[in-house]
Design a protein around this motif. Structure first.
Motif, PDB file in Angstrom:
ATOM      1  N   THR A   5      42.473  27.450  80.701  1.00 54.55           N
ATOM      2  CA  THR A   5      42.714  28.888  80.655  1.00 54.55           C
ATOM      3  C   THR A   5      43.958  29.213  79.838  1.00 54.55           C
ATOM      4  O   THR A   5      43.957  30.138  79.012  1.00 54.55           O
ATOM      5  N   SER A  42      41.732  31.714  88.670  1.00 55.16           N
ATOM      6  CA  SER A  42      40.272  31.687  88.582  1.00 55.16           C
ATOM      7  C   SER A  42      39.706  32.339  89.836  1.00 55.16           C
ATOM      8  O   SER A  42      40.449  32.739  90.735  1.00 55.16           O
ATOM      9  N   TRP A  85      47.264  41.902  87.996  1.00 45.35           N
ATOM     10  CA  TRP A  85      46.225  41.196  87.265  1.00 45.35           C
ATOM     11  C   TRP A  85      46.176  41.739  85.830  1.00 45.35           C
ATOM     12  O   TRP A  85      45.958  42.926  85.618  1.00 45.35           O
ATOM     13  N   THR A  94      41.557  38.762  81.282  1.00 47.23           N
ATOM     14  CA  THR A  94      40.689  37.593  81.440  1.00 47.23           C
ATOM     15  C   THR A  94      40.679  36.737  80.179  1.00 47.23           C
ATOM     16  O   THR A  94      40.925  37.219  79.077  1.00 47.23           O
ATOM     17  N   LEU A 153      35.458  33.467  87.141  1.00 51.30           N
ATOM     18  CA  LEU A 153      36.293  34.353  86.342  1.00 51.30           C
ATOM     19  C   LEU A 153      37.593  33.627  86.039  1.00 51.30           C
ATOM     20  O   LEU A 153      38.245  33.104  86.938  1.00 51.30           O
ATOM     21  N   ARG A 154      37.968  33.572  84.766  1.00 50.42           N
ATOM     22  CA  ARG A 154      39.240  32.952  84.369  1.00 50.42           C
ATOM     23  C   ARG A 154      40.153  34.004  83.765  1.00 50.42           C
ATOM     24  O   ARG A 154      39.710  34.796  82.934  1.00 50.42           O
ATOM     25  N   GLY A 155      41.401  34.018  84.195  1.00 49.10           N
ATOM     26  CA  GLY A 155      42.299  35.040  83.674  1.00 49.10           C
ATOM     27  C   GLY A 155      43.748  34.779  84.027  1.00 49.10           C
ATOM     28  O   GLY A 155      44.137  33.646  84.325  1.00 49.10           O
ATOM     29  N   LEU A 178      40.350  45.337  84.926  1.00 43.98           N
ATOM     30  CA  LEU A 178      40.394  44.051  85.617  1.00 43.98           C
ATOM     31  C   LEU A 178      40.811  44.244  87.074  1.00 43.98           C
ATOM     32  O   LEU A 178      40.257  43.597  87.972  1.00 43.98           O
TER      33      LEU A 178
END
Length: 323
Positions: free
Chosen positions: A44, A92, A114, A117, A252-254, A301
């Protein structure tokens, strides 16, 4: 932290066509991967490092902060570094699961901000190239006959997202998830090393982190936990679902920053990602890293996280992970 923005008006004043985005400079940019090198958090951060190169004023440093599958980093960015605007931290879907099941302490998803992503990843069932399991059905047969006969391992403890992947497979095979013989590691890199070393038989990892290993020929992917087949280089790998098993796991990756980061500092990161999303380089990096496009940032997000947390709470409650 000093954050400045170079507007497109500068280019216009010089008689040069303005780019499609405003360049953003963030002082001493850093991406924290909360695990050992080689796993999904490393992946990531590498996406951010390469994908933001054209919009950041200086190279991004990737640092590693292992401990508790992200717990150490989450706690630090809620305490001593909660207002550190120079750093983003990789997360994640598994991180969200760990937060709501209490593995990160008393903090909640609302305690950080947040940012954006990196893309979407999917679970994968991985064995060594010389494994006795040549097909997913062979593994599922053993899960059905005697779940404890198979040693499964991954980067996360019982109740983590990697454990959940295995648990869903056992449930589909008609066995209890609690019968799974599971070995927990502090990250995907450690789990892969143990798989190759023979300490575990099956690794319930992520497809994206397999990119560097595909050409080595050391591992075999029995199935990808995506709704449908992925594009190359994964197009020849069947999904778990097409092999007859109703199991899917989207990751979900961010990235997040500490809750004490100001609105302006937070927005600078959002602007940087929004600018990167418009470049061909970003799409290419996502593709090369095995991620599918999923470009969310800022309020969009935040809303997505809120919805995902609600779903994960329901799943975790059904699995008995939270009361």
């Amino acid at each position: 932290m000093k954050i400045t923005r170079l507007g497109a008006a500068v280019a216009l004043a010089a008689g040069i066509a303005a780019p499609a985005f405003a360049q953003t400079e963030i002082q001493d940019p850093e991406c924290v991967a909360p695990a050992q090198p080689g796993g999904g958090f490393d992946l990531t951060c590498r996406v951010a490092q390469a994908g933001l190169e054209s919009v950041l004023g200086e190279p991004m440093q990737v640092t590693f902060m292992p401990g508790g599958i992200g717990a150490v980093a989450f706690n630090m960015f809620n305490t001593t570094r909660d207002d550190d605007a120079s750093a983003i931290v990789a997360f994640s879907t598994g991180s969200l699961l760990n937060i709501i099941t209490g593995k990160y302490g008393d903090y909640s998803p609302e305690d950080v901000r947040w940012v954006a992503t990196a893309g979407a990843d999917f679970g994968a069932i991985i064995v060594r190239a010389d494994s006795e399991y040549e097909t997913l059905s062979q593994l599922m047969d053993d899960f059905a006959a005697d779940p404890s006969s198979v040693v499964v391992g991954a980067g996360g403890s019982v109740g983590s997202q990697d454990w959940m992947k295995g648990a869903l497979l056992l449930r589909e095979a008609g066995a209890s998830p609690m019968e799974m013989r599971y070995v927990a590691f502090d990250g995907g890199g450690d789990a892969i090393a143990s798989l190759l070393g023979g300490a575990i038989q099956v690794y319930t990892g992520d497809i994206g982190e397999m990119v560097p290993h595909l050409e080595s020929g050391q591992m075999r992917i029995l199935g990808v936990m995506a709704p449908e087949r992925l594009d190359a280089p994964f197009d020849e790998i069947p999904t778990v679902m097409e092999q007859g098993y109703d199991v899917e796991w989207t990751i979900l990756r961010g990235f997040y920053v500490g809750g004490g980061v100001s609105d302006a500092e937070y927005q600078a990161w959002v602007d940087a990602f929004d600018a990167a999303y418009q470049t061909e380089e970003w799409s290419q990096i996502q593709h090369e890293r095995g991620l599918l496009p999923l470009d969310l940032s800022g309020e969009e997000l935040e809303q997505s996280i809120e919805e995902r947390v609600q779903v994960l709470r329901e799943v975790a409650t059904e699995a008995g992970l939270i009361q």
